[in-house]
Design a protein around this motif. Sequence first.
Motif, PDB file in Angstrom:
ATOM      1  N   SER A   1       0.839  -1.185   0.000  1.00  8.83           N
ATOM      2  CA  SER A   1       0.000   0.000   0.000  1.00  8.83           C
ATOM      3  C   SER A   1       0.880   1.243   0.000  1.00  8.83           C
ATOM      4  O   SER A   1       1.958   1.256   0.598  1.00  8.83           O
ATOM      5  CB  SER A   1      -0.894  -0.029   1.220  1.00  8.83           C
ATOM      6  N   ASP A   2       0.423   2.284  -0.658  1.00  8.72           N
ATOM      7  CA  ASP A   2       1.170   3.537  -0.673  1.00  8.72           C
ATOM      8  C   ASP A   2       1.336   4.120   0.726  1.00  8.72           C
ATOM      9  O   ASP A   2       2.275   4.872   0.979  1.00  8.72           O
ATOM     10  CB  ASP A   2       0.471   4.563  -1.564  1.00  8.72           C
ATOM     11  N   SER A   3       0.414   3.810   1.617  1.00  8.14           N
ATOM     12  CA  SER A   3       0.507   4.372   2.970  1.00  8.14           C
ATOM     13  C   SER A   3       1.494   3.610   3.847  1.00  8.14           C
ATOM     14  O   SER A   3       1.789   4.039   4.951  1.00  8.14           O
ATOM     15  CB  SER A   3      -0.871   4.378   3.633  1.00  8.14           C
ATOM     16  N   CYS A   4       2.026   2.483   3.375  1.00  6.39           N
ATOM     17  CA  CYS A   4       2.978   1.683   4.157  1.00  6.39           C
ATOM     18  C   CYS A   4       4.354   1.784   3.517  1.00  6.39           C
ATOM     19  O   CYS A   4       4.637   1.122   2.529  1.00  6.39           O
ATOM     20  CB  CYS A   4       2.540   0.222   4.212  1.00  6.39           C
ATOM     21  N   LEU A  90      -0.055 -17.875   6.986  1.00  3.78           N
ATOM     22  CA  LEU A  90      -0.367 -16.678   7.777  1.00  3.78           C
ATOM     23  C   LEU A  90       0.886 -15.919   8.211  1.00  3.78           C
ATOM     24  O   LEU A  90       0.824 -15.099   9.121  1.00  3.78           O
ATOM     25  CB  LEU A  90      -1.180 -17.058   9.013  1.00  3.78           C
ATOM     26  N   CYS A  91       1.998 -16.190   7.573  1.00  4.26           N
ATOM     27  CA  CYS A  91       3.264 -15.615   8.029  1.00  4.26           C
ATOM     28  C   CYS A  91       3.739 -14.424   7.200  1.00  4.26           C
ATOM     29  O   CYS A  91       4.911 -14.277   6.894  1.00  4.26           O
ATOM     30  CB  CYS A  91       4.331 -16.698   8.087  1.00  4.26           C
ATOM     31  N   VAL A  92       2.810 -13.565   6.838  1.00  3.68           N
ATOM     32  CA  VAL A  92       3.142 -12.269   6.248  1.00  3.68           C
ATOM     33  C   VAL A  92       2.643 -11.228   7.233  1.00  3.68           C
ATOM     34  O   VAL A  92       1.487 -11.271   7.652  1.00  3.68           O
ATOM     35  CB  VAL A  92       2.470 -12.074   4.873  1.00  3.68           C
ATOM     36  N   PHE A  93       3.511 -10.308   7.631  1.00  2.00           N
ATOM     37  CA  PHE A  93       3.162  -9.349   8.668  1.00  2.00           C
ATOM     38  C   PHE A  93       3.288  -7.930   8.146  1.00  2.00           C
ATOM     39  O   PHE A  93       4.206  -7.616   7.395  1.00  2.00           O
ATOM     40  CB  PHE A  93       4.076  -9.514   9.889  1.00  2.00           C
ATOM     41  N   TYR A  94       2.372  -7.090   8.570  1.00  5.30           N
ATOM     42  CA  TYR A  94       2.420  -5.663   8.294  1.00  5.30           C
ATOM     43  C   TYR A  94       2.410  -4.960   9.643  1.00  5.30           C
ATOM     44  O   TYR A  94       1.413  -5.003  10.357  1.00  5.30           O
ATOM     45  CB  TYR A  94       1.207  -5.221   7.474  1.00  5.30           C
ATOM     46  N   PHE A  95       3.502  -4.341   9.994  1.00  7.59           N
ATOM     47  CA  PHE A  95       3.566  -3.591  11.242  1.00  7.59           C
ATOM     48  C   PHE A  95       3.240  -2.141  10.924  1.00  7.59           C
ATOM     49  O   PHE A  95       3.917  -1.501  10.132  1.00  7.59           O
ATOM     50  CB  PHE A  95       4.952  -3.711  11.878  1.00  7.59           C
ATOM     51  N   LEU A  96       2.187  -1.656  11.546  1.00  6.36           N
ATOM     52  CA  LEU A  96       1.694  -0.318  11.230  1.00  6.36           C
ATOM     53  C   LEU A  96       1.756   0.579  12.447  1.00  6.36           C
ATOM     54  O   LEU A  96       1.967   0.125  13.571  1.00  6.36           O
ATOM     55  CB  LEU A  96       0.269  -0.413  10.687  1.00  6.36           C
ATOM     56  N   ASN A  97       1.524   1.837  12.211  1.00  8.23           N
ATOM     57  CA  ASN A  97       1.666   2.859  13.224  1.00  8.23           C
ATOM     58  C   ASN A  97       0.449   2.994  14.131  1.00  8.23           C
ATOM     59  O   ASN A  97       0.564   3.430  15.262  1.00  8.23           O
ATOM     60  CB  ASN A  97       1.964   4.180  12.512  1.00  8.23           C
ATOM     61  N   SER A  98      -0.727   2.631  13.630  1.00  7.01           N
ATOM     62  CA  SER A  98      -1.929   2.855  14.420  1.00  7.01           C
ATOM     63  C   SER A  98      -3.045   1.919  13.968  1.00  7.01           C
ATOM     64  O   SER A  98      -2.953   1.289  12.912  1.00  7.01           O
ATOM     65  CB  SER A  98      -2.401   4.306  14.259  1.00  7.01           C
ATOM     66  N   GLY A  99      -4.103   1.869  14.757  1.00 10.13           N
ATOM     67  CA  GLY A  99      -5.267   1.088  14.369  1.00 10.13           C
ATOM     68  C   GLY A  99      -5.901   1.632  13.101  1.00 10.13           C
ATOM     69  O   GLY A  99      -6.396   0.879  12.261  1.00 10.13           O
ATOM     70  N   SER A 100      -5.874   2.943  12.929  1.00 11.43           N
ATOM     71  CA  SER A 100      -6.430   3.543  11.709  1.00 11.43           C
ATOM     72  C   SER A 100      -5.669   3.081  10.480  1.00 11.43           C
ATOM     73  O   SER A 100      -6.268   2.757   9.450  1.00 11.43           O
ATOM     74  CB  SER A 100      -6.381   5.068  11.793  1.00 11.43           C
ATOM     75  N   ALA A 106      -6.105  -3.010   5.731  1.00  7.63           N
ATOM     76  CA  ALA A 106      -6.971  -4.188   5.624  1.00  7.63           C
ATOM     77  C   ALA A 106      -8.031  -3.987   4.536  1.00  7.63           C
ATOM     78  O   ALA A 106      -8.280  -4.884   3.722  1.00  7.63           O
ATOM     79  CB  ALA A 106      -7.633  -4.490   6.965  1.00  7.63           C
ATOM     80  N   LEU A 107      -8.618  -2.803   4.487  1.00 15.23           N
ATOM     81  CA  LEU A 107      -9.609  -2.507   3.462  1.00 15.23           C
ATOM     82  C   LEU A 107      -8.991  -2.495   2.075  1.00 15.23           C
ATOM     83  O   LEU A 107      -9.558  -3.033   1.123  1.00 15.23           O
ATOM     84  CB  LEU A 107     -10.294  -1.164   3.739  1.00 15.23           C
ATOM     85  N   ARG A 108      -7.811  -1.918   1.943  1.00 17.13           N
ATOM     86  CA  ARG A 108      -7.131  -1.867   0.639  1.00 17.13           C
ATOM     87  C   ARG A 108      -6.767  -3.286   0.178  1.00 17.13           C
ATOM     88  O   ARG A 108      -6.926  -3.599  -0.999  1.00 17.13           O
ATOM     89  CB  ARG A 108      -5.877  -1.001   0.712  1.00 17.13           C
ATOM     90  N   LEU A 109      -6.284  -4.104   1.080  1.00 18.41           N
ATOM     91  CA  LEU A 109      -5.939  -5.480   0.713  1.00 18.41           C
ATOM     92  C   LEU A 109      -7.174  -6.284   0.340  1.00 18.41           C
ATOM     93  O   LEU A 109      -7.159  -7.075  -0.605  1.00 18.41           O
ATOM     94  CB  LEU A 109      -5.189  -6.171   1.855  1.00 18.41           C
ATOM     95  N   ALA A 110      -8.261  -6.066   1.066  1.00 18.58           N
ATOM     96  CA  ALA A 110      -9.507  -6.790   0.762  1.00 18.58           C
ATOM     97  C   ALA A 110     -10.055  -6.394  -0.597  1.00 18.58           C
ATOM     98  O   ALA A 110     -10.586  -7.232  -1.323  1.00 18.58           O
ATOM     99  CB  ALA A 110     -10.541  -6.506   1.853  1.00 18.58           C
TER     100      ALA A 110
END
Length: 111
Positions: A1-4, A90-100, A106-110
């Motif tokens: 995602s562009d935001s990550c 299930l072993c791909v991880f995205y560590f993000l800054n916040s719940g938002s 999650a929405l972009r991936l879906a």
Amino acid sequence: SDSCRLFYPEDPIKIVRGQGQYLYDDEGAEYLDCINNVAHVGHCHPLVVRAAHGARTEGKTQIPTPTSRYLHDNIVDYAQRLSETLPEKLCVFYFLNSGSEANDLALRLAR
């Protein structure tokens, strides 16, 4: 995602410690921390360290991992330990800054 993305994609900073209002990279360079949520007491404030240590040794809390804003070995170590408890798919991880950010990704991936 562009935001990550890394904040410094050309020359990422690998922060290894913080003290007061400063962060230090793996080469010893000092940075004034104007981003993280430590403005009230600073990194490694003795009273906060004692309280966190006391709570942790009493089993009352989990100590958060370092921010994923910068490179840090603990994030990789955590992902490795976590992957050992999960099925391979299930072993791909995205560590993000916040719940938002997590919800946004999650929405972009879906989609």
